[in-house]
Write a protein that holds these residues in place. Structure first.
Motif, PDB file in Angstrom:
ATOM      1  N   GLY A 195       0.839  -1.206   0.000  1.00  0.00           N
ATOM      2  CA  GLY A 195       0.000   0.000   0.000  1.00  0.00           C
ATOM      3  C   GLY A 195       0.865   1.243   0.000  1.00  0.00           C
ATOM      4  O   GLY A 195       2.078   1.176  -0.144  1.00  0.00           O
ATOM      5  N   SER A 196       0.207   2.386   0.168  1.00  0.00           N
ATOM      6  CA  SER A 196       0.957   3.638   0.164  1.00  0.00           C
ATOM      7  C   SER A 196       1.624   3.875   1.523  1.00  0.00           C
ATOM      8  O   SER A 196       1.087   3.518   2.568  1.00  0.00           O
ATOM      9  CB  SER A 196       0.007   4.811  -0.159  1.00  0.00           C
ATOM     10  N   VAL A 197       2.820   4.440   1.459  1.00  0.00           N
ATOM     11  CA  VAL A 197       3.493   4.986   2.648  1.00  0.00           C
ATOM     12  C   VAL A 197       3.744   6.432   2.251  1.00  0.00           C
ATOM     13  O   VAL A 197       4.395   6.694   1.230  1.00  0.00           O
ATOM     14  CB  VAL A 197       4.803   4.225   2.957  1.00  0.00           C
ATOM     15  N   ASP A 237       0.385  19.996   9.337  1.00  0.00           N
ATOM     16  CA  ASP A 237       1.238  20.119   8.157  1.00  0.00           C
ATOM     17  C   ASP A 237       1.471  18.700   7.697  1.00  0.00           C
ATOM     18  O   ASP A 237       0.809  17.785   8.142  1.00  0.00           O
ATOM     19  CB  ASP A 237       2.566  20.799   8.535  1.00  0.00           C
ATOM     20  N   LYS A 238       2.497  18.482   6.880  1.00  0.00           N
ATOM     21  CA  LYS A 238       2.758  17.122   6.397  1.00  0.00           C
ATOM     22  C   LYS A 238       3.087  16.192   7.562  1.00  0.00           C
ATOM     23  O   LYS A 238       4.031  16.456   8.317  1.00  0.00           O
ATOM     24  CB  LYS A 238       3.948  17.150   5.443  1.00  0.00           C
ATOM     25  N   ILE A 239       2.284  15.141   7.707  1.00  0.00           N
ATOM     26  CA  ILE A 239       2.624  14.121   8.703  1.00  0.00           C
ATOM     27  C   ILE A 239       2.679  12.773   7.982  1.00  0.00           C
ATOM     28  O   ILE A 239       2.254  12.661   6.831  1.00  0.00           O
ATOM     29  CB  ILE A 239       1.608  14.061   9.873  1.00  0.00           C
ATOM     30  N   ILE A 240       3.183  11.765   8.685  1.00  0.00           N
ATOM     31  CA  ILE A 240       3.303  10.457   8.035  1.00  0.00           C
ATOM     32  C   ILE A 240       1.955   9.774   7.991  1.00  0.00           C
ATOM     33  O   ILE A 240       1.216   9.748   8.971  1.00  0.00           O
ATOM     34  CB  ILE A 240       4.272   9.543   8.829  1.00  0.00           C
ATOM     35  N   GLY A 241       1.640   9.232   6.827  1.00  0.00           N
ATOM     36  CA  GLY A 241       0.400   8.473   6.674  1.00  0.00           C
ATOM     37  C   GLY A 241       0.606   7.406   5.625  1.00  0.00           C
ATOM     38  O   GLY A 241       1.707   6.881   5.468  1.00  0.00           O
ATOM     39  N   GLY A 242      -0.448   7.132   4.890  1.00  0.00           N
ATOM     40  CA  GLY A 242      -0.389   6.094   3.874  1.00  0.00           C
ATOM     41  C   GLY A 242      -1.057   4.831   4.383  1.00  0.00           C
ATOM     42  O   GLY A 242      -0.883   4.455   5.561  1.00  0.00           O
ATOM     43  N   ALA A 243      -1.802   4.189   3.494  1.00  0.00           N
ATOM     44  CA  ALA A 243      -2.578   3.018   3.891  1.00  0.00           C
ATOM     45  C   ALA A 243      -1.692   1.942   4.528  1.00  0.00           C
ATOM     46  O   ALA A 243      -2.022   1.383   5.578  1.00  0.00           O
ATOM     47  CB  ALA A 243      -3.299   2.466   2.665  1.00  0.00           C
ATOM     48  N   ALA A 244      -0.531   1.671   3.901  1.00  0.00           N
ATOM     49  CA  ALA A 244       0.307   0.563   4.389  1.00  0.00           C
ATOM     50  C   ALA A 244       0.926   0.875   5.745  1.00  0.00           C
ATOM     51  O   ALA A 244       1.185  -0.040   6.535  1.00  0.00           O
ATOM     52  CB  ALA A 244       1.398   0.240   3.373  1.00  0.00           C
ATOM     53  N   SER A 245       1.147   2.148   6.043  1.00  0.00           N
ATOM     54  CA  SER A 245       1.701   2.494   7.362  1.00  0.00           C
ATOM     55  C   SER A 245       0.716   2.085   8.446  1.00  0.00           C
ATOM     56  O   SER A 245       1.080   1.439   9.442  1.00  0.00           O
ATOM     57  CB  SER A 245       1.962   4.003   7.478  1.00  0.00           C
ATOM     58  N   TYR A 246      -0.548   2.475   8.246  1.00  0.00           N
ATOM     59  CA  TYR A 246      -1.580   2.136   9.242  1.00  0.00           C
ATOM     60  C   TYR A 246      -1.787   0.618   9.330  1.00  0.00           C
ATOM     61  O   TYR A 246      -1.897   0.056  10.422  1.00  0.00           O
ATOM     62  CB  TYR A 246      -2.913   2.800   8.877  1.00  0.00           C
ATOM     63  N   ILE A 247      -1.848  -0.038   8.158  1.00  0.00           N
ATOM     64  CA  ILE A 247      -2.120  -1.490   8.156  1.00  0.00           C
ATOM     65  C   ILE A 247      -0.998  -2.236   8.878  1.00  0.00           C
ATOM     66  O   ILE A 247      -1.241  -3.091   9.731  1.00  0.00           O
ATOM     67  CB  ILE A 247      -2.254  -2.032   6.714  1.00  0.00           C
ATOM     68  N   ALA A 248       0.253  -1.901   8.513  1.00  0.00           N
ATOM     69  CA  ALA A 248       1.391  -2.636   9.085  1.00  0.00           C
ATOM     70  C   ALA A 248       1.447  -2.435  10.594  1.00  0.00           C
ATOM     71  O   ALA A 248       1.635  -3.388  11.361  1.00  0.00           O
ATOM     72  CB  ALA A 248       2.687  -2.179   8.427  1.00  0.00           C
ATOM     73  N   LEU A 249       1.265  -1.178  11.035  1.00  0.00           N
ATOM     74  CA  LEU A 249       1.332  -0.922  12.482  1.00  0.00           C
ATOM     75  C   LEU A 249       0.224  -1.675  13.206  1.00  0.00           C
ATOM     76  O   LEU A 249       0.455  -2.319  14.227  1.00  0.00           O
ATOM     77  CB  LEU A 249       1.218   0.577  12.750  1.00  0.00           C
ATOM     78  N   ASP A 256      -9.158  12.486  14.545  1.00  0.00           N
ATOM     79  CA  ASP A 256      -8.799  12.431  13.124  1.00  0.00           C
ATOM     80  C   ASP A 256      -9.122  11.038  12.591  1.00  0.00           C
ATOM     81  O   ASP A 256      -8.433  10.074  12.932  1.00  0.00           O
ATOM     82  CB  ASP A 256      -7.296  12.720  12.997  1.00  0.00           C
ATOM     83  N   PRO A 257     -10.145  10.918  11.733  1.00  0.00           N
ATOM     84  CA  PRO A 257     -10.531   9.592  11.222  1.00  0.00           C
ATOM     85  C   PRO A 257      -9.586   9.033  10.149  1.00  0.00           C
ATOM     86  O   PRO A 257      -9.775   7.898   9.723  1.00  0.00           O
ATOM     87  CB  PRO A 257     -11.913   9.821  10.604  1.00  0.00           C
ATOM     88  N   THR A 258      -8.586   9.798   9.722  1.00  0.00           N
ATOM     89  CA  THR A 258      -7.703   9.310   8.660  1.00  0.00           C
ATOM     90  C   THR A 258      -7.044   7.995   9.080  1.00  0.00           C
ATOM     91  O   THR A 258      -6.520   7.887  10.184  1.00  0.00           O
ATOM     92  CB  THR A 258      -6.579  10.337   8.358  1.00  0.00           C
ATOM     93  N   GLY A 259      -7.084   7.037   8.171  1.00  0.00           N
ATOM     94  CA  GLY A 259      -6.423   5.765   8.449  1.00  0.00           C
ATOM     95  C   GLY A 259      -7.281   4.787   9.231  1.00  0.00           C
ATOM     96  O   GLY A 259      -6.857   3.649   9.468  1.00  0.00           O
TER      97      GLY A 259
END
Ligand code: AMP
Length: 302
Positions: free
Chosen positions: A7-9, A22-34, A231-234
């Motif tokens: 997925g995306s990181v 501001d820019k923070i770390i996200g991406g679908a694969a970051s959330y999934i893996a964690l 924050d519902p992101t992720g």
């Protein structure tokens, strides 16, 4: 037993009624893996970032036991960037910016050491890339779970239908289920989507929980009522990580196991939304997760 996460990181910039990042770390694969790392100790990541991506974050996910051998770093390119703004109810959001950058020509290379993966979580990415991942695995995994979004329905519908036909479980939200099926009623939408190939369908309904369908049965799990949603992101990705993590730990893929996996996925998502970005997904304990699962039990048992 191992889990492949693709997925995306990424970098995200998020606006909610309660604040802005501001820019923070996200991406679908970051959330999934964690999220899946709380259930399983053999998580293997395939993703791509640019030279601008902080190495500290890579070390942090490695410290949760995530194998990053399949994470490509394109030193001279920029990481994927997404920006979104949530409306007051936090259930709907508008995408403000999608800059594909390194994702535009992402060629997912699966290291040889990943070839024996049994569970595959294809996070939100271009359907062409998701197809390549499955084609490059020498053996059919035990379970393939796919997440996607309306963005790909708009621009790559045929490829999306192709990858849907290759997967066991599809997770989408209610709006996307309606768009994909052309049906307003979710029961009819589910029947049409299951006819596209997957054995199971999960329809996520944000703060109203999630539905699990197979051809004959439907299961509903509410979302936990929280004191604070920041924050519902992720949330969807964290849900997916908990879901596949629980299944891999159980080693079974029957409907009853998937029901429990949905409750664990929802418990993980409840932690995610309490803080911005991935912040709340580093230092959870098994006891806290079980306590949340118990809150579900109390809420729905009568
Ligand atoms: P969710 O809130 O679960 O839908 O996931 C949000 C995450 O998805 C954010 O961290 C974004 O970086 C990522 N994302 C948003 N749009 C895309 C896209 N088109 N392709 C891949 N990842 C995306």
């Amino acid at each position: 037993m191992s889990i492949l996460v693709v997925g995306s990181v990424a970098f995200d910039a998020i606006e909610t009624p309660f604040g802005k990042t501001d820019k923070i770390i996200g991406g679908a694969a970051s959330y999934i893996a964690l999220s899946s790392s709380y259930f399983h100790n053999d998580i293997r990541l395939v993703a791509v970032v640019g030279g601008d991506f902080p190495k500290e974050f890579i070390s942090k996910i490695e410290s949760r036991g995530v194998n990053t051998q399949g994470l490509q770093i394109k030193e001279n390119e920029k990481s994927f960037f997404w920006s979104g703004r949530y409306n007051y109810d936090l259930n709907s959001r508008d995408t403000l910016v999608t800059e594909l950058n390194v994702l535009a020509d992402f060629d997912p290379i699966i290291p040889d050491t990943y070839h024996d993966v049994e569970y595959v979580m294809l996070g939100n990415l271009s359907p062409q890339v998701q197809i390549k991942v499955l084609e490059r695995l020498p053996n059919r995994p035990k379970l393939v779970v796919l997440d996607t979004m309306n963005f790909w329905m708009d621009i790559a519908l045929e490829d999306l239908k192709n990858i849907i036909s290759m997967t066991d479980v599809l997770t989408i939200n209610d709006e996307e289920a309606r768009q994909l099926s052309g049906e307003y009623q979710l029961k009819k939408a589910a029947a049409k989507i299951l006819a596209m190939g997957p054995k199971y369908l999960i329809i996520k309904k944000g703060e109203h929980g999630a539905l699990l369908f197979d051809k004959n049965t439907t299961f509903y799990a509410p979302a936990l009522l929280l004191d604070q949603v920041f924050d519902p992101t992720g949330a969807g990705d964290t849900f997916a990580g908990g879901f596949i993590g629980y299944i891999a730990k159980a080693g079974k893929t029957d409907f009853e196991t998937l029901k429990k996996a949905i409750v664990y996925g929802s418990a993980m998502a409840s932690f995610c939304v309490e803080k911005f970005g991935t912040e709340n997904l580093f230092d959870l304990t098994d006891e806290w997760i079980e306590e949340r699962v118990n809150q579900f039990r109390i809420m729905v048992t009568y």
